[in-house]
Design an enzyme around this catalytic site. Structure first.
Site, PDB file in Angstrom:
ATOM      1  N   CYS A  77      -3.739   9.078  30.839  1.00 11.66           N
ATOM      2  CA  CYS A  77      -5.233   8.005  31.471  1.00 11.66           C
ATOM      3  C   CYS A  77      -6.178   8.799  31.112  1.00 11.66           C
ATOM      4  CB  CYS A  77      -4.426   8.620  33.016  1.00 11.66           C
ATOM      5  SG  CYS A  77      -6.506   7.457  33.866  1.00 11.66           S
ATOM      6  N   HIS A 178      -0.535   5.114  33.705  1.00 10.95           N
ATOM      7  CA  HIS A 178       0.308   6.243  34.187  1.00 10.95           C
ATOM      8  C   HIS A 178       2.130   5.817  34.123  1.00 10.95           C
ATOM      9  CE1 HIS A 178      -3.059   8.322  36.715  1.00 10.95           C
ATOM     10  NE2 HIS A 178      -3.754   7.029  36.018  1.00 10.95           N
ATOM     11  N   GLU A 180       4.353   8.315  35.048  1.00 13.64           N
ATOM     12  CA  GLU A 180       5.123   8.548  36.321  1.00 13.64           C
ATOM     13  C   GLU A 180       4.920   7.670  37.355  1.00 13.64           C
ATOM     14  OE1 GLU A 180       1.840   9.800  35.239  1.00 13.64           O
ATOM     15  OE2 GLU A 180       0.685   9.702  36.609  1.00 13.64           O
TER      16      GLU A 180
END
Lengths: 196, 252
Positions: A77, A178, A180
């Site tokens: 990001c 992202h 994650e």
């Protein structure tokens, strides 16, 4: 040894730590130059505003260390945008200059809200980072600024025009989305990175 | 292509899910982590946790919950409910919340939105707005869990919060909430056209067609609902398949 996550108060790193924990991987959150230099892999997450992130990196001398790293490196990001040369954000800020892109803001348009927030599919995948994935796979984005497509682009997304969803230069990999927070697809990308 | 988002909303109290969740195959329907994981597997794009705890331990239990959810969940989630200070927001974000939603605190002191956006970035600051339709007077904003009419015009307030730096607006129609007659298409459409940030529509979802309507007719970026998902009336996957058949981009 192991995995270093760069600690520069660049926003929510807890989610990245948890994502690695789900993969059974231990990581160290650190700003220590020696620990970072010796790590097998380096993760560089980031959220928030570019100018304050750059200030913090300079305060800790990380702006000089990061470009010299040689192990596999993954920016996430804002951690991707900071690898560029310059951003429009905050009236204009010079970045780390590891990759030759300039970060610009999405133009406001009635059907295209800013931030670009939500799940978008990846196109024109060209990296081992995306092994096992296709253009039907979606990842989660939240950002108002983007890196244009260039020779360094290894995946694109469209909003509505194509932009860099992921970039690479030598050992420096970075993704705008992202990993994650992108479900099983994001997990696969993290796993692929850990195998590099 | 950016997809429209489907967002289940979970009410939590003292760290537990409340509001009658009836789900087969969950050993403990009150466990927010188990419920969140189930929704993620079914294809929810995000989750919202609305904290309705009113005790002094509120902040500590909410932070613990956020940490537990973030440890398990690999999709984004927003936390809201009585959040009023910069330190509240910081604690939630640092423990793994992706976004924090503020409501009454923003109405009490709108500058809070500017301060939070400057400190943490607009991308993680959601402003929740509760609107009710009045005849005459139109859509007006309520505060303190919908108990008090501020008299503010809903469209004007939403424009103000976007100008102040909110990254997203969660617009709930109190007039539609609980009716299952569909979302409030007029105010949702008006707000979505007026602001440049994403708008999440909430209140009134009763059928799959209601979601089609709020995306196609009111241009919402996301649709949020609680009971229809909790009671299994509509499965998230079947909802998304319906939307795709209607030509709406969704993640399947």
């Amino acid at each position: 040894m192991g995995i270093a996550i760069i600690d520069y108060k660049g926003g929510n790193v807890q989610s990245v730590l948890f994502a690695l924990e789900r993969l059974g991987v231990q990581a160290t959150l650190t700003a220590d130059h020696d620990v970072i230099r010796r790590a097998d892999k380096v993760l560089f997450p980031g959220e928030g505003e570019a100018a304050s992130a750059m200030r913090e990196l300079r305060t800790q001398g990380l702006h000089e260390l990061l470009p010299t790293l040689t192990q596999p490196f993954l920016g996430i990001c804002l951690g991707m945008q900071l690898l560029g040369r310059h951003t429009e954000e905050g009236g204009g800020t010079d970045l780390l200059g590891i990759l030759p892109f300039d970060v610009v803001r999405f133009p406001a348009a009635p059907e295209y809200k800013v931030p670009h927030m939500g799940w978008n599919n990846l196109q024109t995948l060209r990296s081992p980072l995306f092994e096992g994935l296709s253009g039907e796979d979606y990842v989660y984005f939240v950002h108002s600024y983007y890196a244009p497509v260039g020779g360094y682009t290894i995946a694109e997304a469209a909003y509505p025009e194509p932009f860099s969803a992921a970039v690479q230069h030598e050992n420096f990999y970075a993704v705008q989305f992202h990993t994650e927070k992108s479900g099983p697809v994001g997990t696969r990308i993290l796993e692929n990175f850990l195998k590099l | 292509m950016l997809t429209k988002r489907i967002i289940p909303c979970l009410d939590v109290k003292d760290g537990r899910t409340v509001k009658g969740v009836r789900f087969e195959g969950l050993r403990d329907a009150g466990d927010p982590v188990a419920l969140a994981s189930r929704y993620a597997r079914e294809g929810a794009d995000e989750l919202v946790f609305l904290d309705i705890t009113a005790t002094n331990q509120k902040r500590a239990t909410l932070v613990a919950l956020v940490r537990d959810v973030a440890r398990e969940l690999d999709i984004p989630f927003t936390v809201g409910g009585g959040i009023g200070t910069i330190s509240d927001v910081e604690a939630l974000l640092m423990n793994g919340a992706d976004k924090v939603s503020i409501n009454s605190a923003a109405l009490a002191r709108p500058e809070l939105i500017d301060e939070l956006a400057a400190r943490f970035g607009s991308q993680c600051i959601v402003v929740a707005a509760d609107a009710r339709y009045h005849e005459p007077g139109g859509w007006q904003i309520y505060t303190r869990a919908g108990t008090h009419n501020t008299g503010l015009d809903a469209l004007q307030w939403c424009q103000e919060v976007a100008d102040r730096g909110a990254g997203e607006i969660l617009l709930t129609s109190m007039s539609n909430d609980g009716t299952k007659d569909g979302f409030a298409l007029d105010i949702t459409g008006a707000v979505s056209r007026a602001v440049s940030v994403p708008v999440v529509a909430s209140g009134g979802a009763g059928s799959k067609q209601d979601f089609t309507n709020v995306f196609q007719l009111a241009h919402a970026d996301a649709g949020l609902a609680a009971s229809i998902f909790h009671f299994g009336e509509i499965g998230i996957r079947e909802l998304k398949e319906h939307l795709r058949q209607d030509g709406i981009a969704v993640r399947l």
